[in-house]
Scaffold this motif. Structure first.
Motif, PDB file in Angstrom:
ATOM      1  N   GLY A 114       0.673  -0.976   0.029  1.00 37.77           N
ATOM      2  CA  GLY A 114       0.060  -0.044   0.102  1.00 37.77           C
ATOM      3  C   GLY A 114       0.900   1.335   0.000  1.00 37.77           C
ATOM      4  O   GLY A 114       0.434   2.074  -0.594  1.00 37.77           O
ATOM      5  N   CYS A 115       1.888   1.108   0.546  1.00 39.45           N
ATOM      6  CA  CYS A 115       2.856   2.449   0.623  1.00 39.45           C
ATOM      7  C   CYS A 115       3.533   2.644  -0.673  1.00 39.45           C
ATOM      8  O   CYS A 115       4.068   1.774  -1.257  1.00 39.45           O
ATOM      9  CB  CYS A 115       3.807   2.394   1.629  1.00 39.45           C
ATOM     10  SG  CYS A 115       5.159   3.858   2.104  1.00 39.45           S
ATOM     11  N   LYS A 116       3.184   4.127  -1.152  1.00 33.72           N
ATOM     12  CA  LYS A 116       3.595   4.477  -2.523  1.00 33.72           C
ATOM     13  C   LYS A 116       5.236   4.796  -2.780  1.00 33.72           C
ATOM     14  O   LYS A 116       5.847   4.834  -3.914  1.00 33.72           O
ATOM     15  CB  LYS A 116       2.976   5.555  -2.899  1.00 33.72           C
ATOM     16  CG  LYS A 116       1.350   5.104  -3.161  1.00 33.72           C
ATOM     17  CD  LYS A 116       0.671   6.235  -3.470  1.00 33.72           C
ATOM     18  CE  LYS A 116      -0.817   6.093  -3.291  1.00 33.72           C
ATOM     19  NZ  LYS A 116      -1.829   7.376  -3.423  1.00 33.72           N
ATOM     20  N   THR A 117       5.850   4.804  -1.690  1.00 28.24           N
ATOM     21  CA  THR A 117       7.145   5.481  -1.586  1.00 28.24           C
ATOM     22  C   THR A 117       8.338   4.331  -1.406  1.00 28.24           C
ATOM     23  O   THR A 117       9.557   4.782  -1.246  1.00 28.24           O
ATOM     24  CB  THR A 117       7.459   6.574  -0.602  1.00 28.24           C
ATOM     25  OG1 THR A 117       6.826   6.204   0.767  1.00 28.24           O
ATOM     26  CG2 THR A 117       6.378   7.831  -0.989  1.00 28.24           C
ATOM     27  N   ILE A 118       8.042   3.112  -1.403  1.00 25.61           N
ATOM     28  CA  ILE A 118       9.178   2.036  -0.900  1.00 25.61           C
ATOM     29  C   ILE A 118       9.796   1.844  -2.366  1.00 25.61           C
ATOM     30  O   ILE A 118       9.264   1.657  -3.547  1.00 25.61           O
ATOM     31  CB  ILE A 118       8.602   0.877  -0.623  1.00 25.61           C
ATOM     32  CG1 ILE A 118       7.710   1.139   0.608  1.00 25.61           C
ATOM     33  CG2 ILE A 118       9.595  -0.307  -0.360  1.00 25.61           C
ATOM     34  CD1 ILE A 118       6.941  -0.115   1.254  1.00 25.61           C
ATOM     35  N   LYS A 119      11.254   2.014  -2.245  1.00 24.19           N
ATOM     36  CA  LYS A 119      12.125   1.616  -3.427  1.00 24.19           C
ATOM     37  C   LYS A 119      11.605   0.144  -3.703  1.00 24.19           C
ATOM     38  O   LYS A 119      11.687  -0.711  -2.709  1.00 24.19           O
ATOM     39  CB  LYS A 119      13.392   1.417  -2.743  1.00 24.19           C
ATOM     40  CG  LYS A 119      14.434   1.243  -4.256  1.00 24.19           C
ATOM     41  CD  LYS A 119      16.031   1.528  -4.029  1.00 24.19           C
ATOM     42  CE  LYS A 119      16.938   1.019  -4.893  1.00 24.19           C
ATOM     43  NZ  LYS A 119      16.709   1.686  -6.127  1.00 24.19           N
ATOM     44  N   CYS A 124       9.610  -6.320   0.158  1.00 20.98           N
ATOM     45  CA  CYS A 124       9.461  -7.649  -0.001  1.00 20.98           C
ATOM     46  C   CYS A 124       8.190  -8.224  -0.174  1.00 20.98           C
ATOM     47  O   CYS A 124       7.939  -9.310  -0.636  1.00 20.98           O
ATOM     48  CB  CYS A 124      10.308  -8.097   1.419  1.00 20.98           C
ATOM     49  SG  CYS A 124      11.938  -7.461   1.622  1.00 20.98           S
ATOM     50  N   MET A 125       7.046  -7.540   0.539  1.00 20.37           N
ATOM     51  CA  MET A 125       5.831  -8.144   0.165  1.00 20.37           C
ATOM     52  C   MET A 125       5.371  -8.114  -0.965  1.00 20.37           C
ATOM     53  O   MET A 125       4.837  -9.278  -1.674  1.00 20.37           O
ATOM     54  CB  MET A 125       4.907  -7.248   1.183  1.00 20.37           C
ATOM     55  CG  MET A 125       4.670  -7.557   2.501  1.00 20.37           C
ATOM     56  SD  MET A 125       3.415  -6.421   3.227  1.00 20.37           S
ATOM     57  CE  MET A 125       3.602  -6.851   4.848  1.00 20.37           C
ATOM     58  N   TRP A 425      16.865  -3.067   4.254  1.00 22.06           N
ATOM     59  CA  TRP A 425      16.039  -3.739   4.835  1.00 22.06           C
ATOM     60  C   TRP A 425      14.607  -3.642   4.302  1.00 22.06           C
ATOM     61  O   TRP A 425      14.382  -2.765   3.665  1.00 22.06           O
ATOM     62  CB  TRP A 425      15.875  -3.143   6.154  1.00 22.06           C
ATOM     63  CG  TRP A 425      17.079  -2.894   7.062  1.00 22.06           C
ATOM     64  CD1 TRP A 425      18.024  -2.062   7.068  1.00 22.06           C
ATOM     65  CD2 TRP A 425      17.623  -3.999   7.955  1.00 22.06           C
ATOM     66  NE1 TRP A 425      19.013  -2.316   7.726  1.00 22.06           N
ATOM     67  CE2 TRP A 425      18.970  -3.511   8.334  1.00 22.06           C
ATOM     68  CE3 TRP A 425      17.307  -5.127   8.287  1.00 22.06           C
ATOM     69  CZ2 TRP A 425      19.496  -4.175   9.307  1.00 22.06           C
ATOM     70  CZ3 TRP A 425      17.917  -5.898   9.119  1.00 22.06           C
ATOM     71  CH2 TRP A 425      19.050  -5.696   9.584  1.00 22.06           C
ATOM     72  N   CYS A 426      14.061  -4.892   4.602  1.00 25.57           N
ATOM     73  CA  CYS A 426      12.550  -5.039   3.941  1.00 25.57           C
ATOM     74  C   CYS A 426      11.642  -3.737   4.418  1.00 25.57           C
ATOM     75  O   CYS A 426      11.943  -3.389   5.459  1.00 25.57           O
ATOM     76  CB  CYS A 426      11.838  -5.895   4.398  1.00 25.57           C
ATOM     77  SG  CYS A 426      12.612  -7.604   3.627  1.00 25.57           S
ATOM     78  N   LEU A 427      10.691  -3.353   3.730  1.00 27.39           N
ATOM     79  CA  LEU A 427       9.857  -2.242   4.142  1.00 27.39           C
ATOM     80  C   LEU A 427       8.320  -2.660   3.754  1.00 27.39           C
ATOM     81  O   LEU A 427       7.850  -3.165   2.800  1.00 27.39           O
ATOM     82  CB  LEU A 427       9.868  -0.856   3.477  1.00 27.39           C
ATOM     83  CG  LEU A 427      11.222  -0.296   3.622  1.00 27.39           C
ATOM     84  CD1 LEU A 427      11.162   0.922   2.737  1.00 27.39           C
ATOM     85  CD2 LEU A 427      11.249   0.141   5.283  1.00 27.39           C
ATOM     86  N   PRO A 428       7.622  -2.883   5.132  1.00 31.43           N
ATOM     87  CA  PRO A 428       7.949  -2.530   6.522  1.00 31.43           C
ATOM     88  C   PRO A 428       8.916  -3.941   6.968  1.00 31.43           C
ATOM     89  O   PRO A 428       9.193  -4.864   6.480  1.00 31.43           O
ATOM     90  CB  PRO A 428       6.748  -2.811   7.252  1.00 31.43           C
ATOM     91  CG  PRO A 428       5.666  -3.774   6.484  1.00 31.43           C
ATOM     92  CD  PRO A 428       6.215  -3.475   5.090  1.00 31.43           C
ATOM     93  N   GLY A 429       9.732  -3.470   8.066  1.00 30.03           N
ATOM     94  CA  GLY A 429      10.713  -4.268   8.563  1.00 30.03           C
ATOM     95  C   GLY A 429      11.598  -3.617   9.667  1.00 30.03           C
ATOM     96  O   GLY A 429      11.013  -2.539  10.360  1.00 30.03           O
ATOM     97  N   PRO A 430      12.461  -4.209  10.112  1.00 37.00           N
ATOM     98  CA  PRO A 430      13.171  -3.526  11.319  1.00 37.00           C
ATOM     99  C   PRO A 430      13.571  -2.196  11.465  1.00 37.00           C
ATOM    100  O   PRO A 430      13.694  -1.455  12.324  1.00 37.00           O
ATOM    101  CB  PRO A 430      14.630  -4.416  11.286  1.00 37.00           C
ATOM    102  CG  PRO A 430      14.241  -5.797  10.670  1.00 37.00           C
ATOM    103  CD  PRO A 430      13.123  -5.460   9.426  1.00 37.00           C
ATOM    104  N   ILE A 431      13.777  -1.480  10.076  1.00 36.06           N
ATOM    105  CA  ILE A 431      14.190  -0.297  10.066  1.00 36.06           C
ATOM    106  C   ILE A 431      13.470   0.864  10.451  1.00 36.06           C
ATOM    107  O   ILE A 431      13.597   1.964  10.885  1.00 36.06           O
ATOM    108  CB  ILE A 431      14.885   0.148   8.689  1.00 36.06           C
ATOM    109  CG1 ILE A 431      15.432   1.362   8.848  1.00 36.06           C
ATOM    110  CG2 ILE A 431      13.735   0.240   7.685  1.00 36.06           C
ATOM    111  CD1 ILE A 431      16.513   1.474   7.491  1.00 36.06           C
ATOM    112  N   ASP A 432      11.922   0.299  10.691  1.00 34.30           N
ATOM    113  CA  ASP A 432      11.016   1.126  11.243  1.00 34.30           C
ATOM    114  C   ASP A 432      11.147   1.363  12.541  1.00 34.30           C
ATOM    115  O   ASP A 432      10.870   2.515  13.075  1.00 34.30           O
ATOM    116  CB  ASP A 432       9.717   0.434  10.977  1.00 34.30           C
ATOM    117  CG  ASP A 432       9.007   0.058   9.716  1.00 34.30           C
ATOM    118  OD1 ASP A 432       9.677   0.903   8.652  1.00 34.30           O
ATOM    119  OD2 ASP A 432       8.436  -0.783   9.359  1.00 34.30           O
TER     120      ASP A 432
END
Length: 450
Positions: A114-119, A124-125, A425-432
């Motif tokens: 759903g997030c539009k700004t992930i590289k 990963c999802m 890091w995957c987004l979402p993921g640990p870096i959150d």
């Protein structure tokens, strides 16, 4: 005792005089003891945590890594000591860097689809990673707690301000995590982009007039990146000067997050004031091999000094928070282009994985240089912090894209050669969690700590 005192002086007058002397003697004894107790009382207060440091409360510039606690110095006179008692002693800050990952049954704050700004490479999802266990862990410091990310609170803190992430792809990774977290409250509007691979971008949150940017600068200092296309296989760094691409915009930034490190591991030539200092991994050239630790320290030192200098020389400059996110370890267990390079599905347990020399040294340099920058001072309203994530990143070998840096990598079965990303890091993921701690640092900066 009373019988003995009055045995030979058993008259009313004598009894009255002795009682008066006894009262006076008691007063002269008790009052000094009471004053002594008041003066020494701080010595019997609970001691500070072992990682506490002393720093002057009057410093115009302050710093603390996530492991630092600030106390005022004790006075050498009894009057100052008693006056100090009138102030409530500061509670030790939360040591966010020391803790463990604990299972969390809740859902992630946002969806990768759903997030539009992930590289694309960190989504990963969307790329079909089948396991979801890596999404259900929260970082738990040993002696405190990190509140869940509050996007409305973060946007309020950067209202009418400019937050910039400056550095390499890890800076971009943290930025994109933050944008996804904030988008749950308000969608960001992309207002500027430039450079290959969107290396320079800017968003605005109209509801708060808040600006968030990312600026590519993998060395922070002036440098020319290696390029196989041009036959240049070594980076060239000029350690006496910062990269003006970001520095020229510094005055307009209120919060700056620096994040670099991994590009310093690449082959490079190092220059300072026209002199070649040496190189890293250049056996075919007649230069002295000097590694990269000292160079990394020098570059960070140059960067933070320049931030202070420009802040001082800009009249009317508003307060500024400067954060250095510490080194994030990679987790390659095999060759980068074969399946199973980072195969873990759960975090390491406490004591299961020790920090390696290189990771520890990079982190140490960053923490020390931030502390040194604060000690030097940087003008009114300039604050330095180290966002110390090295240990919490080390404990998450399961949080990388691995082969899912590409869509559905096993659609045609396992391939002999398969590129893996065991760094980002995957987004979402640990870096959150990095940004949850960043929010707490900003709350403390603006005096909103609970």
């Amino acid at each position: 005792m009373g019988t003995h005192l009055y045995h030979h002086h058993n008259t009313p007058k004598t009894h009255h005089l002795l009682l008066k002397k006894l009262i006076i003697w008691a007063l002269y004894t008790i009052i000094p003891l009471a004053l002594l107790h008041l003066y020494l009382f701080p010595l019997f207060s609970p001691p500070p945590q072992p990682n506490a440091t002393l720093s002057p409360s009057s410093s115009s510039s302050s710093a603390s890594s996530t492991t630092t606690t600030t106390f005022t110095s004790s006075s050498s006179s009894s009057q100052a000591g008693i006056a100090e008692l009138k102030k409530r002693p500061s509670r030790p800050r939360c040591n966010y860097s020391d803790g463990q990952w604990v299972r969390h049954s809740g859902e992630p704050r946002y969806s990768g689809t759903g997030c539009k700004t992930i590289k694309e490479g960190q989504n990963c999802m969307a790329h079909g990673r089948p396991d979801t266990g890596y999404l259900h862990w929260r970082w738990q410091p040993k002696q405190c707690a990190v509140p869940a990310f509050d996007p409305a609170a973060f946007l309020r803190l950067i209202e009418n301000r400019h937050l910039a992430f400056i550095g390499d792809s890890m800076a971009r990774n943290q930025l994109e995590s933050l944008l996804c977290l904030l988008a749950t409250a308000e969608e960001p509007e992309l207002v500027y982009r430039d450079g290959e691979d969107n290396k320079f971008r800017r968003w605005v949150f109209r509801g708060r007039n808040a600006t968030v940017s990312v600026l590519w600068s993998p060395f922070l200092v002036k440098g020319v990146e290696k390029s196989e296309a041009t036959g240049q296989y070594h980076n060239n760094l000029y350690l006496e000067s910062v990269n003006e691409r970001w520095a020229s915009e510094l005055d307009g930034m209120d919060v700056v997050v620096f994040s670099v490190g991994h590009w310093y591991l690449h082959p490079a030539f190092y220059r300072e004031n026209g002199v070649v200092l040496g190189c890293h991994h250049c056996p075919e050239f007649n230069y002295t091999e000097i590694g990269f630790f000292d160079v990394f320290r020098k570059a960070l030192n140059t960067t933070l000094r320049e931030v202070s200098r420009r802040h001082d020389s800009s009249p009317g400059t508003s307060e500024k928070l400067v954060v250095v996110t510490t080194f994030s370890p990679a987790h390659f267990e095999g060759e980068w282009d074969k399946a199973g390079a980072c195969p873990k599905k759960e975090p390491y347990k406490e004591g299961e994985k020790e920090m390696e020399y290189m990771d520890a040294e990079m982190r140490k340099i960053e923490v020390e240089e931030v502390a040194a920058a604060a000690e030097r001072g940087g003008g009114k309203g300039l604050r330095f912090e180290a966002l110390d994530v090295t240990k919490m990143a080390l404990m998450r070998p399961d949080g990388h894209p691995g082969p899912y840096m590409h869509p559905n990598p096993f659609a045609n079965g396992a391939q002999e050669r398969m590129q893996n990303d065991c760094v980002h890091w995957c987004l979402p993921g640990p870096i959150d969690s990095w940004n949850e701690i960043l929010l707490e640092m900003m709350r403390r900066w603006k005096g909103e700590s609970k």
